[in-house]
Write a protein that holds these residues in place. Sequence first.
Motif, mmCIF file in Angstrom:
data_model
loop_
_atom_site.group_PDB
_atom_site.id
_atom_site.type_symbol
_atom_site.label_atom_id
_atom_site.label_comp_id
_atom_site.label_asym_id
_atom_site.label_seq_id
_atom_site.Cartn_x
_atom_site.Cartn_y
_atom_site.Cartn_z
ATOM 1 N N GLU A 154 -56.293 14.677 89.767
ATOM 2 C CA GLU A 154 -54.903 14.579 90.234
ATOM 3 C C GLU A 154 -54.851 14.259 91.727
ATOM 4 O O GLU A 154 -53.999 13.495 92.175
ATOM 5 N N ARG A 189 -55.262 10.734 92.142
ATOM 6 C CA ARG A 189 -54.327 9.979 91.285
ATOM 7 C C ARG A 189 -55.078 9.130 90.243
ATOM 8 O O ARG A 189 -54.741 7.966 90.003
ATOM 9 N N TYR A 192 -55.937 9.056 86.306
ATOM 10 C CA TYR A 192 -55.465 9.625 85.042
ATOM 11 C C TYR A 192 -56.275 9.009 83.904
ATOM 12 O O TYR A 192 -56.876 7.941 84.032
ATOM 13 N N PHE A 213 -50.865 10.255 79.182
ATOM 14 C CA PHE A 213 -52.002 10.381 80.098
ATOM 15 C C PHE A 213 -52.265 11.850 80.429
ATOM 16 O O PHE A 213 -51.372 12.683 80.374
ATOM 17 N N PRO A 259 -54.244 14.202 83.579
ATOM 18 C CA PRO A 259 -54.897 14.071 84.887
ATOM 19 C C PRO A 259 -56.414 14.140 84.748
ATOM 20 O O PRO A 259 -56.938 15.003 84.063
ATOM 21 N N SER A 296 -47.277 8.968 91.472
ATOM 22 C CA SER A 296 -47.541 10.040 90.518
ATOM 23 C C SER A 296 -46.919 9.707 89.177
ATOM 24 O O SER A 296 -45.973 8.927 89.083
#
Length: 279
Positions: free
Chosen positions: A267, A270, A272, A262, A264, A252
């Motif tokens: 999310e 993961r 970005y 960055f 999301p 994360s």
Amino acid sequence: MTVDTLELDSIEVELFVQALQRRHGYDFSQYAPASLKRRVRQLTDHLQCKTISGLTERVLHEPTLLPRVLDGLTVPASDMFRDPGLFRGLREQVLPMLASYPRINIWQAGCAHGQEVYSLAILLEEAGLYERTQIFATDLSEQALQQAEEGIYPIRNAQQWSRNYQAAGGRHSLADYYSARYNLLKIDQHLRRNVTFAQHNLVSDGVFCEAHLILCRNVLIYFSNPLQDRVLSLFRDSLVRSGFLCLGLRESLEYATAAASFAPFDERLRIYRMNNQPE
């Protein structure tokens, strides 16, 4: 294990890391201590050294041992279409946005044995984007890179990888992309045509390329927080504006200094996206 033994173990690992850095220039001092210690112990056993100090002595006096040492410390493990939901997300959400670029550069940092590189190549091929894409696949381990270039893997993985491929929205049969012989499968070398494999050290090397998408999955979990920040800053400096960064599902940006660069994109997966304005 007694307190004295644990302390002795820590001293030996510290001396091993110093020896590796001073003798060969590879710095593992900012790797997460617990996982590094575990891998040094495993390497000690694998290379049949009685103690970590014995491993240190071999690192100092046997230069040819270095590739095996780096391979053991960097955990080059992967699978084709590992975390299929992520590859479906790339297929359905990210690649359509990358399609607006006339040329696409993708950096797979920490590519291990190349399974995810070929997974990515298949996605791009099926999206009609591969002819205008260059994949830069890097890793610290020369042994891992050599296997990645060969694209030869045990056939026992084929069934699971095929299920992963279908779950990732695969449009054909995974078997269309490899040939099988004896107990091995060999990836269709046509998929290699736009892949450049190269050694790169995330700890000490600089920007590798200007990328529209960077994948670095399940690598940061082995780094200390300061090293994670260093690597994320490297990715920030490598991405074009609005470029994509893809991390492992257990990783994360939550506590990273570079997080402000960055936003999301997904999310849960993961994924970005680089902010348009520089920090």
